[in-house]
Structures are given as structure tokens and as C-alpha cells.
Design a protein around this motif. Structure first.
Motif, PDB file in Angstrom:
ATOM      1  N   VAL A  10       0.835  -1.202   0.000  1.00  0.00           N
ATOM      2  CA  VAL A  10       0.000   0.000   0.000  1.00  0.00           C
ATOM      3  C   VAL A  10       0.870   1.253   0.000  1.00  0.00           C
ATOM      4  O   VAL A  10       0.569   2.230  -0.704  1.00  0.00           O
ATOM      5  CB  VAL A  10      -0.961  -0.019   1.202  1.00  0.00           C
ATOM      6  N   ASP A  11       1.957   1.230   0.743  1.00  0.00           N
ATOM      7  CA  ASP A  11       2.884   2.364   0.709  1.00  0.00           C
ATOM      8  C   ASP A  11       3.488   2.527  -0.688  1.00  0.00           C
ATOM      9  O   ASP A  11       3.591   3.648  -1.208  1.00  0.00           O
ATOM     10  CB  ASP A  11       4.006   2.169   1.730  1.00  0.00           C
ATOM     11  N   ASP A  12       3.859   1.425  -1.309  1.00  0.00           N
ATOM     12  CA  ASP A  12       4.465   1.476  -2.641  1.00  0.00           C
ATOM     13  C   ASP A  12       3.477   1.949  -3.706  1.00  0.00           C
ATOM     14  O   ASP A  12       3.890   2.487  -4.745  1.00  0.00           O
ATOM     15  CB  ASP A  12       5.005   0.099  -3.034  1.00  0.00           C
ATOM     16  N   LEU A  13       2.204   1.758  -3.445  1.00  0.00           N
ATOM     17  CA  LEU A  13       1.195   2.203  -4.405  1.00  0.00           C
ATOM     18  C   LEU A  13       1.169   3.734  -4.529  1.00  0.00           C
ATOM     19  O   LEU A  13       0.614   4.266  -5.483  1.00  0.00           O
ATOM     20  CB  LEU A  13      -0.185   1.691  -3.988  1.00  0.00           C
ATOM     21  N   ALA A  14       1.773   4.428  -3.596  1.00  0.00           N
ATOM     22  CA  ALA A  14       1.870   5.886  -3.649  1.00  0.00           C
ATOM     23  C   ALA A  14       3.213   6.355  -4.172  1.00  0.00           C
ATOM     24  O   ALA A  14       3.491   7.553  -4.195  1.00  0.00           O
ATOM     25  CB  ALA A  14       1.633   6.481  -2.261  1.00  0.00           C
ATOM     26  N   SER A  15       4.050   5.434  -4.632  1.00  0.00           N
ATOM     27  CA  SER A  15       5.384   5.806  -5.091  1.00  0.00           C
ATOM     28  C   SER A  15       5.313   6.607  -6.390  1.00  0.00           C
ATOM     29  O   SER A  15       4.509   6.296  -7.288  1.00  0.00           O
ATOM     30  CB  SER A  15       6.230   4.552  -5.330  1.00  0.00           C
ATOM     31  N   PRO A  16       6.162   7.628  -6.539  1.00  0.00           N
ATOM     32  CA  PRO A  16       6.240   8.343  -7.815  1.00  0.00           C
ATOM     33  C   PRO A  16       6.969   7.547  -8.895  1.00  0.00           C
ATOM     34  O   PRO A  16       6.953   7.936 -10.067  1.00  0.00           O
ATOM     35  CB  PRO A  16       7.018   9.616  -7.449  1.00  0.00           C
ATOM     36  N   ASP A  17       7.575   6.436  -8.528  1.00  0.00           N
ATOM     37  CA  ASP A  17       8.272   5.573  -9.490  1.00  0.00           C
ATOM     38  C   ASP A  17       7.246   4.623 -10.114  1.00  0.00           C
ATOM     39  O   ASP A  17       6.678   3.773  -9.417  1.00  0.00           O
ATOM     40  CB  ASP A  17       9.359   4.780  -8.770  1.00  0.00           C
ATOM     41  N   PRO A  18       6.997   4.726 -11.427  1.00  0.00           N
ATOM     42  CA  PRO A  18       5.951   3.875 -12.020  1.00  0.00           C
ATOM     43  C   PRO A  18       6.257   2.392 -11.946  1.00  0.00           C
ATOM     44  O   PRO A  18       5.331   1.569 -11.889  1.00  0.00           O
ATOM     45  CB  PRO A  18       5.895   4.364 -13.473  1.00  0.00           C
ATOM     46  N   ALA A  19       7.535   2.028 -11.922  1.00  0.00           N
ATOM     47  CA  ALA A  19       7.881   0.608 -11.808  1.00  0.00           C
ATOM     48  C   ALA A  19       7.485   0.056 -10.447  1.00  0.00           C
ATOM     49  O   ALA A  19       7.037  -1.090 -10.325  1.00  0.00           O
ATOM     50  CB  ALA A  19       9.380   0.413 -12.047  1.00  0.00           C
ATOM     51  N   VAL A  20       7.630   0.870  -9.421  1.00  0.00           N
ATOM     52  CA  VAL A  20       7.248   0.461  -8.072  1.00  0.00           C
ATOM     53  C   VAL A  20       5.734   0.497  -7.913  1.00  0.00           C
ATOM     54  O   VAL A  20       5.129  -0.445  -7.386  1.00  0.00           O
ATOM     55  CB  VAL A  20       7.912   1.379  -7.014  1.00  0.00           C
ATOM     56  N   ARG A  21       5.124   1.575  -8.372  1.00  0.00           N
ATOM     57  CA  ARG A  21       3.692   1.793  -8.155  1.00  0.00           C
ATOM     58  C   ARG A  21       2.824   0.893  -9.025  1.00  0.00           C
ATOM     59  O   ARG A  21       1.941   0.185  -8.535  1.00  0.00           O
ATOM     60  CB  ARG A  21       3.355   3.267  -8.437  1.00  0.00           C
ATOM     61  N   ALA A  27      -0.004  -4.238  -9.481  1.00  0.00           N
ATOM     62  CA  ALA A  27      -0.160  -5.579 -10.048  1.00  0.00           C
ATOM     63  C   ALA A  27      -0.257  -6.642  -8.953  1.00  0.00           C
ATOM     64  O   ALA A  27      -1.065  -7.576  -9.042  1.00  0.00           O
ATOM     65  CB  ALA A  27       1.007  -5.876 -10.988  1.00  0.00           C
ATOM     66  N   THR A  28       0.535  -6.498  -7.922  1.00  0.00           N
ATOM     67  CA  THR A  28       0.527  -7.493  -6.841  1.00  0.00           C
ATOM     68  C   THR A  28      -0.752  -7.419  -6.022  1.00  0.00           C
ATOM     69  O   THR A  28      -1.366  -8.455  -5.700  1.00  0.00           O
ATOM     70  CB  THR A  28       1.744  -7.294  -5.926  1.00  0.00           C
ATOM     71  N   LEU A  29      -1.177  -6.217  -5.675  1.00  0.00           N
ATOM     72  CA  LEU A  29      -2.400  -6.063  -4.882  1.00  0.00           C
ATOM     73  C   LEU A  29      -3.614  -6.619  -5.607  1.00  0.00           C
ATOM     74  O   LEU A  29      -4.428  -7.353  -5.015  1.00  0.00           O
ATOM     75  CB  LEU A  29      -2.622  -4.590  -4.540  1.00  0.00           C
TER      76      LEU A  29
END
Length: 250
Positions: A10-21, A27-29
């Protein structure tokens, strides 16, 4: 309280990095939700977290929340408070970027539309309210002309809501009043972005309803298809009377 791995996603879903987000967290969620790998308590926590995320300071963080909520709706989870929360964000969001060179997909309009389409496909929420939210988004004044198929995504969401068996004739077409009001307010000169966005959305919907709208690759039936197509065509004719006319006998 969910485990650390879920909170990290959930934290990564707010990342400005599109590969992370996008490629990672989103994709995982959605896979975890789709495959039934999250218990009810975790899904409930995730839904609450996504509603809170709609108020995040960054647009790319806000815009991915409705996609996760849509995945929860698709597996049978819905908190009725989600619909007004997403509607408020969807109709008031000012950052309408599609793809950004650095952030990747922001896609506010498309992602919001996917949520309402998921509600339509799942048969949840008031269909009139879902259609009205989509109509409000397309006519709201903006300086941004959609360029990344947002019009097609909104049209698809409209079709999925219209395919619900509880949509009667008035509900199927009442949302078009917002479009009529927009077009009636027009004047000679450059076409406002919201009018351009609306025209293209209606054309996409007209094409889809003339063929077979799909949900996950399977066709759905729109009971009042011809009524909607006729009224959509009539509304579009108001802004392009020089382009075409209704066939004789129709």
C-alpha cells in the motif's frame, strides 16, 4: 492490523516511481485480491486505506486507489461509502494527465471510470448515481483535452452500467441532460476542452452500443441500447448538424 508485506504494498502504491507503483504494488495487490489470497479483514483494511488515499497530496497516488477499489468490488466486496467518496474525488480532481514521461500512468479519468464500470458490472450501487457521476466528470469545465483514451474508458464504464438489468428507460437516458446543458451553453469560437472530451466519449459509446460491449472479454446486453443510441446521436447532431443526418425511416 495487516501484516508488513501488505502495508508495504500500500505504501508502494503511492510511489512516484511507475515501476514500483504500477508494475509492482498495483499488479501485486490486484492479483492478491483476484486470487482470494487476502482474508476479509485485510480486504476491509485495504478498502479503507484506498478511500483515505483519495486525499493524498500527489495525483498519481490518488489515481491508483480507485483501481484497487474496483478489484475489491469485482470479487464481491463493497462498502457503500466507497461510491460517494470516489465520486467526490472523480468529479473534483484537477490533475487529468494520462501518461506522464516521469510518473508513468496517472490516468485519473480512466481509473475513476474503471471503478464505476466495476460497480456496474457487479450490480452494486444506484445505477442512476453511477451514470450521473460519469456524466458529471465529462462535462466539468477543464483546460485539459483527454489524449490517452480516457473517452473510451468512460464510454466503456457507461456501457457496463447501462447493461444492468435494473436500469429502466428513464435512468438509461437521464444522464444525457448534463450533456445537453453543456452543448446548449456553447457559443461560436474554439471548442472548450470539456465539450471535446464529451463529444468523443459519446461517439465511443455510440460505436460500442452498436456492436457488443464486453466485460472481461464476454459480451453484455444493454436492454435499452437503441433508445440510448438514438438519444446519443440526437445530442451529437446538435454540435455537428453539418456532418450527417438521421437515416430516413428511423
Amino acid at each position: 492490523m495487516p501484516d508488513t508485506s501488505l502495508r508495504t504494498l500500500v505504501d508502494d502504491l503511492a510511489s512516484p516511481d511507475p515501476a514500483v507503483r504500477d508494475d509492482g504494488a498495483y499488479a501485486t495487490l490486484t492479483r492478491l485480491v483476484r486470487d482470494g489470497d487476502l482474508p476479509l479483514d485485510d480486504r476491509s483494511w485495504l478498502g479503507d486505506a484506498m478511500v483515505q488515499r483519495l486525499r493524498h497530496e500527489r495525483a498519481e497516488a490518488r489515481s491508483f486507489a480507485p483501481l484497487v477499489l474496483a478489484s475489491l468490488v469485482a470479487v464481491g466486496d463493497l462498502d457503500e461509502a466507497w461510491i460517494p467518496a470516489v465520486t467526490r474525488w472523480f468529479c473534483n480532481e484537477q490533475d487529468l494527465r494520462g501518461h506522464d514521461p516521469e510518473l508513468g500512468w496517472v490516468h485519473t479519468v480512466a481509473h475513476g471510470a474503471d471503478f464505476f464500470g466495476a460497480c456496474g458490472a457487479a450490480g452494486v450501487g444506484d445505477p442512476a448515481a453511477l451514470l450521473d457521476a460519469l456524466a458529471r466528470r465529462i462535462v466539468v469545465p477543464t483546460t485539459f483535452v483527454w489524449r490517452d483514451q480516457e473517452d473510451d474508458r468512460v464510454a466503456h464504464a457507461l456501457a457496463l452500467v447501462l447493461a444492468r438489468p435494473d436500469v429502466d428507460e428513464p435512468t438509461a437516458v437521464d444522464w444525457l441532460e448534463r450533456v445537453r446543458s453543456l452543448f446548449a451553453s456553447g457559443s461560436p469560437g474554439p471548442v472548450p476542452p470539456e465539450a471535446s472530451n464529451t463529444m468523443r466519449t459519446l461517439r465511443s459509446l455510440h460505436v460500442a452500443l452498436g456492436e457488443q460491449p464486453l466485460q472481461r472479454g464476454e459480451p453484455v446486453t444493454v436492454q435499452h441500447c437503441e433508445l440510448v443510441r438514438t438519444q446519443v446521436a440526437a445530442v451529437l447532431h446538435e454540435v455537428t448538424p453539418w456532418s450527417w443526418r438521421t437515416r430516413a425511416g428511423r
